[in-house]
Design an enzyme around this catalytic site. Structure first.
Site, PDB file in Angstrom:
ATOM      1  N   ASN A 163       1.395  -1.082  -0.060  1.00 53.25           N
ATOM      2  CA  ASN A 163       0.154   0.063   0.223  1.00 53.25           C
ATOM      3  C   ASN A 163       1.036   1.334   0.563  1.00 53.25           C
ATOM      4  O   ASN A 163       1.578   1.268   0.687  1.00 53.25           O
ATOM      5  CB  ASN A 163      -1.124   0.198   1.297  1.00 53.25           C
ATOM      6  N   ASN A 213       4.981   7.314  15.255  1.00 53.71           N
ATOM      7  CA  ASN A 213       5.049   6.428  13.685  1.00 53.71           C
ATOM      8  C   ASN A 213       6.604   6.947  13.354  1.00 53.71           C
ATOM      9  O   ASN A 213       6.563   7.870  12.207  1.00 53.71           O
ATOM     10  CB  ASN A 213       3.636   6.049  13.125  1.00 53.71           C
ATOM     11  N   CYS A 223       6.576   5.418   8.986  1.00 52.20           N
ATOM     12  CA  CYS A 223       5.645   4.850   7.691  1.00 52.20           C
ATOM     13  C   CYS A 223       6.693   5.121   6.729  1.00 52.20           C
ATOM     14  O   CYS A 223       7.861   5.891   6.419  1.00 52.20           O
ATOM     15  CB  CYS A 223       5.043   6.148   7.553  1.00 52.20           C
ATOM     16  N   GLY A 238       2.818  -8.368  11.976  1.00 50.51           N
ATOM     17  CA  GLY A 238       3.100  -8.460  10.948  1.00 50.51           C
ATOM     18  C   GLY A 238       2.493  -9.485  10.369  1.00 50.51           C
ATOM     19  O   GLY A 238       3.152 -11.118  10.668  1.00 50.51           O
ATOM     20  N   THR A 289      -3.969  -6.411   8.295  1.00 48.06           N
ATOM     21  CA  THR A 289      -3.995  -6.462   7.096  1.00 48.06           C
ATOM     22  C   THR A 289      -5.168  -7.515   7.272  1.00 48.06           C
ATOM     23  O   THR A 289      -6.301  -7.991   6.268  1.00 48.06           O
ATOM     24  CB  THR A 289      -2.933  -6.962   6.292  1.00 48.06           C
TER      25      THR A 289
END
Lengths: 256, 303
Positions: free
Chosen positions: B69, B127, B130, B243, B266
């Site tokens: 993505n 974060n 990214c 993950g 996901t």
């Protein structure tokens, strides 16, 4: 409208030709309310290359039989795997997703579909018909075999056909049909679904003539429920999710 | 019944199952499918100081057992979050964690400060990993000294539980983990996506609008497991494993590798109920293995 995930039974696969088939699903429980233009995310098992669900717009439903039908074109390993399902197999679907076509007081509407883009238009045509709308349905394809489900559409309105090779109906692109070339289109509203270039052209024609036009967009999707933000369309209001804010957009909402 | 409670910093989780940032929206998107309050926690998608449009379409490419993505942190900014989103989700009976992102130290600090004021947000996930933004993001997470610097800066302005999300796109993830531990992080979460790309051979073009993107899904699970295992041995703070977790068995593997908690990412796209299924599955697994507490599984890899 509440979304759900459900294991649902395959009630049959109807082959239309070597490239297209109808996937019929039967729910043991009552179907939720589903509107024309909405879609389902189907999990495809037994396909090594298909990891995510695939979005398919609802082609038809029957509340009395609790069945949902999808019109599927075999384009890759995933859709081929779907075509091999047998009656009694179970599939996981997430539905009903997305917004829907809107229906106003318009009494004379035009539906324009291209190729497998006719899929959501049958459900729409039936819905409009049952609500007393008069309609013309213009369907285009590359060749004769891409023109699908004509008899079904004929139940609801006057059907016009174009093929690029002239093997059925008028020769040329759907947008070149004499009906659309006329300056005075007598329609109150146009609904379209198909290849994006076709929809852009139809949208343009509608805008010039000041006719309201709704398009059903297709986008590469992951979740289908507005979480991943992958299926965006760039609009004057920024990036919008096709899965939750669409798939149906008024052409004036887009940058087209 | 079995004991699933875990602690990250001072924060207690009713169970060790969370959902990962960017895969769960603001929780509301999943309300039709699950009782969000049954989760140990969920991580709100990446929130920046200013609104971001994200990257152009196409943003996603399916790959073998996974997906790439390049959403690029599309979000409406921290103010929109605090004013419009937070009031609608604060009542969820779970730990809501905000993923804090930025392009500059200043932006990270501003977001963290604003989130610090929200009573019902007990933790942030910083974060620094990214891969899909030009400035910031992964840049902060691939150099140990920069990672430490941004972490200590945030530590000064953020008073509650501070989790730092690490990038796998480094030579040695334990170096980064140790650096942020030293700078005051309460926990590390790993891994963010692996930088990858997809090409359409027919057109000769990249599939994603930004050419490269972040790989997630079962394809990255072995890499994630290895990194969680290495990191959990290298630091004293809890490790949150992320993950390619698609089911209970995957989750158990991460606990064995040393994760104190896990995040499903996901998998939410394929089964919106997967997080709850994993919680139930863990209870069943523990009963079947006659294990009373999740702590008897965490780090209990038999070598």
């Amino acid at each position: 409208m509440k979304k759900k995930i459900q294991n649902i039974e395959v009630s049959g696969i109807e082959r239309l030709n070597e490239e297209h088939f109808l996937l019929n699903l039967y729910s043991k429980t009552n179907l939720p309310e589903i509107l024309p233009g909405q879609f389902a995310q189907i999990l495809i098992e037994n396909s090594r290359t298909t990891f995510l669900r695939r979005p398919f717009s609802v082609h038809n439903i029957s509340y009395s039989n609790n069945t949902i039908t999808f019109l599927v074109q075999i384009v890759g390993d995933g859709t081929r795997s779907l075509s091999r399902l047998r009656e009694g197999d179970m599939v996981s679907i997430v539905y009903p997703l997305g917004n829907s076509f809107t229906m106003g007081a318009e009494d004379n509407v035009l539906l324009v579909g291209g190729g497998c883009g006719v899929a959501p238009l049958l459900f729409l045509a039936r819905y409009l018909y049952e609500n007393g709308h008069k309609m013309t349905i213009l369907i285009g394809g590359k060749t004769r075999k891409d023109i699908l489900r004509i008899r079904e559409y004929q139940k609801y309105g006057n059907v016009l056909i174009t093929t690029e090779d002239g093997s059925l109906g008028e020769k040329g692109l759907v947008t070149q049909h004499p009906l659309l070339q006329a300056f005075d289109l007598e329609f109150d509203k146009i609904y379209t679904c198909g290849p994006e270039l076709m929809m852009k052209a139809v949208g343009e024609m509608a805008k010039i003539r000041n006719i309201e036009c709704e398009v059903s967009l297709e986008r590469i999707m992951a979740c289908g429920i507005g979480a991943c933000l992958c299926c965006v369309i760039d609009t004057p209001d920024g990036n919008r999710c096709v899965c939750t804010e669409g798939p149906v957009f008024n052409v004036n909402e887009l940058k087209w | 019944m079995v004991e699933l409670k875990v602690k990250i910093g001072d924060l207690e989780f009713k169970n060790p199952v969370m959902t990962a940032s960017g895969t769960f929206g603001y929780g509301e998107e999943f309300e039709d499918f699950i009782d969000v309050g049954k989760l140990g926690g969920f991580v709100v998608k990446g929130t920046t100081g200013e609104p971001r449009e994200g990257n152009p379409y196409p943003r996603m490419a399916e790959t073998a057992s996974g997906m790439l993505n390049t959403v690029g942190l599309q979000n409406k900014g921290v103010e929109y979050f605090t004013e419009k989103i937070y009031p609608g989700i604060r009542q969820y009976d779970t730990n809501i964690i905000v993923n804090v992102s930025g392009s500059t130290y200043k932006e990270y600090a501003e977001v963290a400060e604003k989130i610090n004021e929200l009573d019902d947000i007990p933790a942030i996930e910083l974060n620094i990993s990214c891969p899909n933004v030009n400035k910031g993001g992964m840049v902060f997470g691939t150099d140990p000294s920069i990672a430490a610097e941004v972490t200590s800066l945030i530590r000064k302005v953020y008073k509650k539980t501070l989790i730092v999300k690490l990038s796998p796109n480094v030579t040695d993830i334990t170096e980064i983990a140790k650096a942020v531990e030293g700078a005051g992080a309460d926990a590390v979460s790993l891994i963010n996506t692996l930088l990858g790309m997809a090409i359409d051979a027919e057109t000769g073009k990249p599939v994603l609008s930004t050419v490269t993107g972040g790989l997630s899904g079962p394809a990255i699970k072995p890499v994630a497991l290895r990194m969680v295992w290495q990191t959990s041995k290298a630091v004293k703070i809890p490790v949150i494993g992320i993950g390619g977790i698609m089911n209970t068995t995957d989750a158990v593997e991460f606990f064995l590798a040393g994760a104190t908690a896990i995040q499903a990412g996901t998998a939410n796209f394929i089964d919106p109920q997967i997080s709850i299924r994993i919680i139930k599955g863990l209870e069943e697994f523990m009963i079947r293995h006659k294990v009373f507490s999740i702590h008897d599984i965490i780090g209990n890899l038999k070598i």
